[in-house]
Design a protein around this motif. Structure first.
Motif, PDB file in Angstrom:
ATOM      1  N   GLU A  49      40.095  50.173 -33.506  1.00 49.67           N
ATOM      2  CA  GLU A  49      39.035  49.967 -34.499  1.00 49.67           C
ATOM      3  C   GLU A  49      39.552  49.581 -35.868  1.00 49.67           C
ATOM      4  O   GLU A  49      38.852  48.949 -36.641  1.00 49.67           O
ATOM      5  N   SER A  50      40.768  50.005 -36.189  1.00 52.95           N
ATOM      6  CA  SER A  50      41.280  49.700 -37.524  1.00 52.95           C
ATOM      7  C   SER A  50      42.761  49.362 -37.458  1.00 52.95           C
ATOM      8  O   SER A  50      43.461  49.718 -36.513  1.00 52.95           O
ATOM      9  N   SER A  51      43.205  48.682 -38.497  1.00 51.20           N
ATOM     10  CA  SER A  51      44.619  48.337 -38.578  1.00 51.20           C
ATOM     11  C   SER A  51      45.462  49.593 -38.713  1.00 51.20           C
ATOM     12  O   SER A  51      46.588  49.644 -38.214  1.00 51.20           O
ATOM     13  N   ALA A  52      44.922  50.634 -39.348  1.00 56.49           N
ATOM     14  CA  ALA A  52      45.651  51.902 -39.475  1.00 56.49           C
ATOM     15  C   ALA A  52      45.862  52.527 -38.102  1.00 56.49           C
ATOM     16  O   ALA A  52      46.936  53.071 -37.823  1.00 56.49           O
ATOM     17  N   ASN A  65      40.267  43.158 -40.472  1.00 52.91           N
ATOM     18  CA  ASN A  65      40.450  42.206 -39.377  1.00 52.91           C
ATOM     19  C   ASN A  65      41.601  41.239 -39.648  1.00 52.91           C
ATOM     20  O   ASN A  65      42.312  40.830 -38.725  1.00 52.91           O
ATOM     21  N   ILE A  66      41.797  40.881 -40.897  1.00 51.44           N
ATOM     22  CA  ILE A  66      42.943  40.039 -41.262  1.00 51.44           C
ATOM     23  C   ILE A  66      44.238  40.762 -40.917  1.00 51.44           C
ATOM     24  O   ILE A  66      45.143  40.197 -40.286  1.00 51.44           O
ATOM     25  N   VAL A  67      44.340  42.026 -41.302  1.00 55.08           N
ATOM     26  CA  VAL A  67      45.551  42.806 -41.034  1.00 55.08           C
ATOM     27  C   VAL A  67      45.737  42.990 -39.524  1.00 55.08           C
ATOM     28  O   VAL A  67      46.848  42.866 -39.011  1.00 55.08           O
ATOM     29  N   THR A  70      26.156  52.740 -45.987  1.00 52.14           N
ATOM     30  CA  THR A  70      25.144  52.570 -47.032  1.00 52.14           C
ATOM     31  C   THR A  70      25.497  51.453 -48.009  1.00 52.14           C
ATOM     32  O   THR A  70      24.620  50.876 -48.631  1.00 52.14           O
ATOM     33  N   ASN A  71      26.764  51.123 -48.148  1.00 48.19           N
ATOM     34  CA  ASN A  71      27.162  50.039 -49.040  1.00 48.19           C
ATOM     35  C   ASN A  71      27.627  48.859 -48.186  1.00 48.19           C
ATOM     36  O   ASN A  71      28.806  48.730 -47.867  1.00 48.19           O
ATOM     37  N   GLN A  72      26.685  47.999 -47.822  1.00 45.38           N
ATOM     38  CA  GLN A  72      26.960  46.895 -46.899  1.00 45.38           C
ATOM     39  C   GLN A  72      27.979  45.910 -47.456  1.00 45.38           C
ATOM     40  O   GLN A  72      28.807  45.386 -46.720  1.00 45.38           O
ATOM     41  N   HIS A  73      27.960  45.665 -48.776  1.00 46.72           N
ATOM     42  CA  HIS A  73      28.907  44.723 -49.386  1.00 46.72           C
ATOM     43  C   HIS A  73      30.348  45.226 -49.232  1.00 46.72           C
ATOM     44  O   HIS A  73      31.240  44.459 -48.831  1.00 46.72           O
ATOM     45  N   LEU A  74      30.562  46.504 -49.524  1.00 47.62           N
ATOM     46  CA  LEU A  74      31.904  47.085 -49.368  1.00 47.62           C
ATOM     47  C   LEU A  74      32.327  47.108 -47.903  1.00 47.62           C
ATOM     48  O   LEU A  74      33.487  46.837 -47.580  1.00 47.62           O
ATOM     49  N   LEU A  75      31.401  47.436 -47.035  1.00 53.78           N
ATOM     50  CA  LEU A  75      31.709  47.481 -45.607  1.00 53.78           C
ATOM     51  C   LEU A  75      32.121  46.102 -45.099  1.00 53.78           C
ATOM     52  O   LEU A  75      33.095  45.964 -44.358  1.00 53.78           O
ATOM     53  N   ASN A  76      31.413  45.053 -45.517  1.00 50.98           N
ATOM     54  CA  ASN A  76      31.757  43.693 -45.097  1.00 50.98           C
ATOM     55  C   ASN A  76      33.140  43.291 -45.602  1.00 50.98           C
ATOM     56  O   ASN A  76      33.934  42.695 -44.859  1.00 50.98           O
ATOM     57  N   ALA A  77      33.441  43.614 -46.858  1.00 53.99           N
ATOM     58  CA  ALA A  77      34.753  43.274 -47.428  1.00 53.99           C
ATOM     59  C   ALA A  77      35.858  44.043 -46.708  1.00 53.99           C
ATOM     60  O   ALA A  77      36.912  43.474 -46.380  1.00 53.99           O
ATOM     61  N   TRP A  78      35.621  45.327 -46.463  1.00 57.66           N
ATOM     62  CA  TRP A  78      36.623  46.138 -45.763  1.00 57.66           C
ATOM     63  C   TRP A  78      36.855  45.602 -44.356  1.00 57.66           C
ATOM     64  O   TRP A  78      38.000  45.455 -43.914  1.00 57.66           O
TER      65      TRP A  78
END
Length: 178
Positions: free
Chosen positions: A59-62, A37-39, A24-32
Motif C-alpha cells: 500500500e505504501s512505499s514505506a 506512487n512515484i516512490v 477528510t482532506n482530499q487535496h492532501l490525500l491526492n498529493a500524498w
C-alpha cells in the motif's frame, strides 16, 4: 537509493515520517498518493522482476522499504570478519601514502555500513559523538600502524597529540612528509 530519494525530497515517504493523510482532506490525500506512487515505481524499477512481484501490491512505499530492509539488510559476520582481517593486514609496503590511505578508507567505509547508528537523531548524551571520536582514533591508529618505518618520527609526533587529530589531518601531515 537513499541518495536518489533524498535528491528528489522523497526520503520521508520510505521512513514513514509523512503518513497517509486522513480522507477528510482530499487535496492532501491526492498529493500524498501521487508522490507515494512515484516512490513505489522507483522502488519497483530498482529491484529484479522476481522481487518486484513480491512487493507489487504493497500500500505504501514505506511498507515496501521496510519489507525489503527486513529481507535483505542483515548483518554479515563473515564479511565483517574479512574486512577487519584486511584492515589488520594492510600495510603501505611499496605503495604511495595516498594509495595506502585510499585502500584503508575503502575498507573503513564498507565497515561503517555495518556499524549501529543512532536512529532518533535526538541523542542528548553525546554517546554518538563520543563513539565517532573513538572510531576516528581507531582509524588513525590503523593508518599509523600500517605506515612504513620511514614515517616513524611523524608517527610519534601524531601519537603524542592530545586530542588526536582527525584522520584526514594525519593523512595530510604524512603526505607532506612523503
Amino acid at each position: 537509493m537513499k541518495i536518489a530519494l533524498s535528491v528528489k525530497n522523497k526520503l520521508a515517504f520510505i521512513d514513514g515520517s509523512i503518513p497517509k493523510p486522513v480522507i477528510t482532506n482530499q487535496h492532501l490525500l491526492n498529493a500524498w498518493t501521487r508522490n507515494n506512487n512515484i516512490v513505489i515505481s522507483w522502488l519497483l524499477n530498482s529491484v529484479s522482476k522476481e522481487i518486484s512481484a513480491s512487493i507489487l501490491f504493497a500500500e505504501s512505499s514505506a511498507d515496501i522499504w521496510n519489507d525489503l530492509k527486513d529481507r535483505f539488510h542483515q548483518s554479515n559476520g563473515p564479511h565483517i570478519f574479512q574486512l577487519r582481517r584486511e584492515l589488520m593486514n594492510l600495510r603501505q609496503d611499496q605503495d604511495l601514502v595516498s594509495t595506502y590511505f585510499t585502500k584503508l578508507k575503502a575498507i573503513w567505509d564498507e565497515l561503517t555500513q555495518f556499524r549501529p547508528m543512532c536512529s532518533c537523531g535526538k541523542c542528548q548524551c553525546h554517546g554518538v559523538k563520543n563513539m565517532d571520536i573513538f572510531v576516528q582514533s581507531e582509524y588513525t591508529m590503523a593508518f599509523l600502524m600500517g605506515l612504513n618505518d620511514s614515517f616513524a618520527q611523524v608517527r610519534s609526533q601524531v601519537l603524542l597529540l592530545d586530542p588526536m587529530p582527525p584522520i584526514n589531518k594525519v593523512f595530510a601531515s604524512i603526505v607532506q612528509e612523503e
